[in-house]
Design a protein around this motif. Structure first.
Motif, PDB file in Angstrom:
ATOM      1  N   GLY A   1      73.531  33.323  25.168  1.00  0.00           N
ATOM      2  CA  GLY A   1      73.990  34.700  25.077  1.00  0.00           C
ATOM      3  C   GLY A   1      73.649  35.517  26.304  1.00  0.00           C
ATOM      4  O   GLY A   1      73.084  35.031  27.271  1.00  0.00           O
ATOM      5  N   THR A   2      74.002  36.790  26.243  1.00  0.00           N
ATOM      6  CA  THR A   2      73.754  37.718  27.336  1.00  0.00           C
ATOM      7  C   THR A   2      73.044  38.941  26.780  1.00  0.00           C
ATOM      8  O   THR A   2      73.428  39.463  25.733  1.00  0.00           O
ATOM      9  N   LEU A   3      72.017  39.387  27.490  1.00  0.00           N
ATOM     10  CA  LEU A   3      71.261  40.569  27.083  1.00  0.00           C
ATOM     11  C   LEU A   3      71.317  41.616  28.183  1.00  0.00           C
ATOM     12  O   LEU A   3      71.296  41.297  29.362  1.00  0.00           O
ATOM     13  N   ILE A   4      71.387  42.859  27.777  1.00  0.00           N
ATOM     14  CA  ILE A   4      71.162  43.977  28.686  1.00  0.00           C
ATOM     15  C   ILE A   4      69.931  44.673  28.119  1.00  0.00           C
ATOM     16  O   ILE A   4      70.003  45.302  27.066  1.00  0.00           O
ATOM     17  N   GLY A   5      68.810  44.496  28.819  1.00  0.00           N
ATOM     18  CA  GLY A   5      67.532  44.947  28.263  1.00  0.00           C
ATOM     19  C   GLY A   5      67.176  44.039  27.108  1.00  0.00           C
ATOM     20  O   GLY A   5      67.021  42.834  27.275  1.00  0.00           O
ATOM     21  N   THR A   6      67.098  44.606  25.897  1.00  0.00           N
ATOM     22  CA  THR A   6      66.839  43.793  24.696  1.00  0.00           C
ATOM     23  C   THR A   6      68.053  43.745  23.781  1.00  0.00           C
ATOM     24  O   THR A   6      67.985  43.140  22.712  1.00  0.00           O
TER      25      THR A   6
ATOM     26  N   GLU B   1      71.697  42.496  22.677  1.00  0.00           N
ATOM     27  CA  GLU B   1      72.627  41.388  22.885  1.00  0.00           C
ATOM     28  C   GLU B   1      74.029  41.950  23.125  1.00  0.00           C
ATOM     29  O   GLU B   1      74.463  42.901  22.474  1.00  0.00           O
ATOM     30  N   VAL B   2      74.730  41.337  24.091  1.00  0.00           N
ATOM     31  CA  VAL B   2      76.069  41.783  24.479  1.00  0.00           C
ATOM     32  C   VAL B   2      77.026  40.616  24.277  1.00  0.00           C
ATOM     33  O   VAL B   2      76.712  39.480  24.648  1.00  0.00           O
ATOM     34  N   SER B   3      78.197  40.875  23.708  1.00  0.00           N
ATOM     35  CA  SER B   3      79.175  39.810  23.479  1.00  0.00           C
ATOM     36  C   SER B   3      79.866  39.416  24.783  1.00  0.00           C
ATOM     37  O   SER B   3      79.863  40.171  25.762  1.00  0.00           O
ATOM     38  N   GLY B   4      80.473  38.234  24.770  1.00  0.00           N
ATOM     39  CA  GLY B   4      81.216  37.771  25.944  1.00  0.00           C
ATOM     40  C   GLY B   4      82.356  38.710  26.298  1.00  0.00           C
ATOM     41  O   GLY B   4      82.637  38.948  27.476  1.00  0.00           O
ATOM     42  N   ALA B   5      83.027  39.269  25.296  1.00  0.00           N
ATOM     43  CA  ALA B   5      84.139  40.195  25.549  1.00  0.00           C
ATOM     44  C   ALA B   5      83.656  41.454  26.269  1.00  0.00           C
ATOM     45  O   ALA B   5      84.334  41.972  27.166  1.00  0.00           O
ATOM     46  N   GLU B   6      82.472  41.946  25.902  1.00  0.00           N
ATOM     47  CA  GLU B   6      81.929  43.136  26.571  1.00  0.00           C
ATOM     48  C   GLU B   6      81.558  42.833  28.025  1.00  0.00           C
ATOM     49  O   GLU B   6      81.767  43.662  28.906  1.00  0.00           O
ATOM     50  N   VAL B   7      81.047  41.640  28.284  1.00  0.00           N
ATOM     51  CA  VAL B   7      80.717  41.250  29.649  1.00  0.00           C
ATOM     52  C   VAL B   7      81.979  41.144  30.483  1.00  0.00           C
ATOM     53  O   VAL B   7      82.023  41.562  31.640  1.00  0.00           O
ATOM     54  N   LEU B   8      83.059  40.616  29.882  1.00  0.00           N
ATOM     55  CA  LEU B   8      84.321  40.435  30.608  1.00  0.00           C
ATOM     56  C   LEU B   8      84.991  41.764  30.960  1.00  0.00           C
ATOM     57  O   LEU B   8      85.888  41.801  31.786  1.00  0.00           O
ATOM     58  N   ASP B   9      84.565  42.855  30.346  1.00  0.00           N
ATOM     59  CA  ASP B   9      85.080  44.165  30.737  1.00  0.00           C
ATOM     60  C   ASP B   9      84.625  44.538  32.147  1.00  0.00           C
ATOM     61  O   ASP B   9      85.279  45.325  32.827  1.00  0.00           O
ATOM     62  N   PHE B  10      83.484  43.969  32.594  1.00  0.00           N
ATOM     63  CA  PHE B  10      82.922  44.331  33.892  1.00  0.00           C
ATOM     64  C   PHE B  10      82.910  43.171  34.889  1.00  0.00           C
ATOM     65  O   PHE B  10      82.868  43.402  36.092  1.00  0.00           O
ATOM     66  N   PHE B  11      82.902  41.928  34.392  1.00  0.00           N
ATOM     67  CA  PHE B  11      82.811  40.752  35.260  1.00  0.00           C
ATOM     68  C   PHE B  11      83.914  39.771  34.910  1.00  0.00           C
ATOM     69  O   PHE B  11      84.454  39.786  33.809  1.00  0.00           O
ATOM     70  N   SER B  12      84.253  38.876  35.846  1.00  0.00           N
ATOM     71  CA  SER B  12      85.328  37.914  35.603  1.00  0.00           C
ATOM     72  C   SER B  12      84.860  36.698  34.799  1.00  0.00           C
ATOM     73  O   SER B  12      85.672  36.000  34.216  1.00  0.00           O
ATOM     74  N   VAL B  13      83.557  36.448  34.759  1.00  0.00           N
ATOM     75  CA  VAL B  13      83.006  35.302  34.018  1.00  0.00           C
ATOM     76  C   VAL B  13      81.827  35.784  33.190  1.00  0.00           C
ATOM     77  O   VAL B  13      80.982  36.535  33.675  1.00  0.00           O
ATOM     78  N   ALA B  14      81.764  35.317  31.924  1.00  0.00           N
ATOM     79  CA  ALA B  14      80.640  35.648  31.047  1.00  0.00           C
ATOM     80  C   ALA B  14      79.879  34.367  30.711  1.00  0.00           C
ATOM     81  O   ALA B  14      80.456  33.443  30.130  1.00  0.00           O
ATOM     82  N   PRO B  15      78.601  34.269  31.080  1.00  0.00           N
ATOM     83  CA  PRO B  15      77.827  33.075  30.735  1.00  0.00           C
ATOM     84  C   PRO B  15      77.472  33.079  29.247  1.00  0.00           C
ATOM     85  O   PRO B  15      77.006  34.081  28.713  1.00  0.00           O
ATOM     86  N   LEU B  16      77.722  31.957  28.579  1.00  0.00           N
ATOM     87  CA  LEU B  16      77.397  31.843  27.160  1.00  0.00           C
ATOM     88  C   LEU B  16      76.142  30.996  26.936  1.00  0.00           C
ATOM     89  O   LEU B  16      75.300  31.338  26.112  1.00  0.00           O
ATOM     90  N   GLU B  17      76.056  29.871  27.641  1.00  0.00           N
ATOM     91  CA  GLU B  17      74.898  28.979  27.527  1.00  0.00           C
ATOM     92  C   GLU B  17      74.515  28.484  28.917  1.00  0.00           C
ATOM     93  O   GLU B  17      75.386  28.242  29.749  1.00  0.00           O
ATOM     94  N   HIS B  18      73.225  28.327  29.143  1.00  0.00           N
ATOM     95  CA  HIS B  18      72.748  27.788  30.414  1.00  0.00           C
ATOM     96  C   HIS B  18      71.507  26.948  30.123  1.00  0.00           C
ATOM     97  O   HIS B  18      70.510  27.450  29.612  1.00  0.00           O
TER      98      HIS B  18
END
Length: 183
Positions: free
Chosen positions: A65-70, A72-89
């Motif tokens: 997932g992706t966090l901003i601070g504490t 959790e942000v969904s992949g769709a919300e990340v894609l509003d600002f970036f071209s790629v959203a990391p889901l797992e690493h």
């Protein structure tokens, strides 16, 4: 009131003078449990002449997932600002450490490696990427500057010498897409 301040000062001075007398009477050695630095600190001791140390450090990390601070942000919300959203690493790292002692100096040679696997999301779908490589090789020394009674001073001169290793085998499971145009 003045007497109390003077009496307190004399009492504190007496305690400070008596502290070394009450200190433990032992000889500190590197064989004690507290004789070495914490696990994350490297090159914390010199080896005796002819001494050999071979070590290996390994770590595995998993990010989801992706966090901003504490939050959790969904992949769709990340894609509003970036071209790629990391889901797992997933990341695995290892480091081979070889040291040899020359009496007043110890030399160290280090070889790290890293392996990454990622699952990402874009507007067009999902893709996986992975990489595996050997990191920069490093060579450094640790020198005894002073060793007297319980006082030890060691120096690891900077900069350490490293040789960049070739980055290789980066692959993705999807063919490269056309670059996005920016307005």
């Amino acid at each position: 009131m003045h007497r109390k301040i003077v009496a307190t000062g004399i009492l504190l001075t007496g305690l400070l003078v008596a502290m070394p007398v009450l200190a433990q009477d032992y000889v500190w050695t590197t064989e004690r449990p507290d004789g070495h630095a914490p696990a994350g600190v490297k090159a914390d001791f010199t080896l005796p002449a002819g001494g050999l140390y071979v070590g290996y450090r390994y770590s595995a990390e998993k990010f989801r997932g992706t966090l901003i601070g504490t939050q959790e942000v969904s992949g769709a919300e990340v894609l509003d600002f970036f071209s790629v959203a990391p889901l797992e690493h997933d990341r695995w790292t290892g480091e081979l450490d070889v040291r040899f002692g020359f009496g007043l100096a110890t030399v160290e040679f280090t070889v790290p490696w890293v392996r990454n696997q990622m699952l990402n999301e874009t507007d067009l779908g999902f893709f996986e990427s992975s990489s595996q490589f050997i990191g920069d090789l490093s060579f450094r020394g640790l020198f005894d500057v002073l060793e007297q009674d319980d006082l030890r001073c060691r120096e690891a001169p900077a900069p350490r010498t490293s040789w960049p290793a070739e980055r290789s085998r980066c692959r993705t499971s999807l063919p490269p897409s056309e670059p996005r145009s920016t307005p």
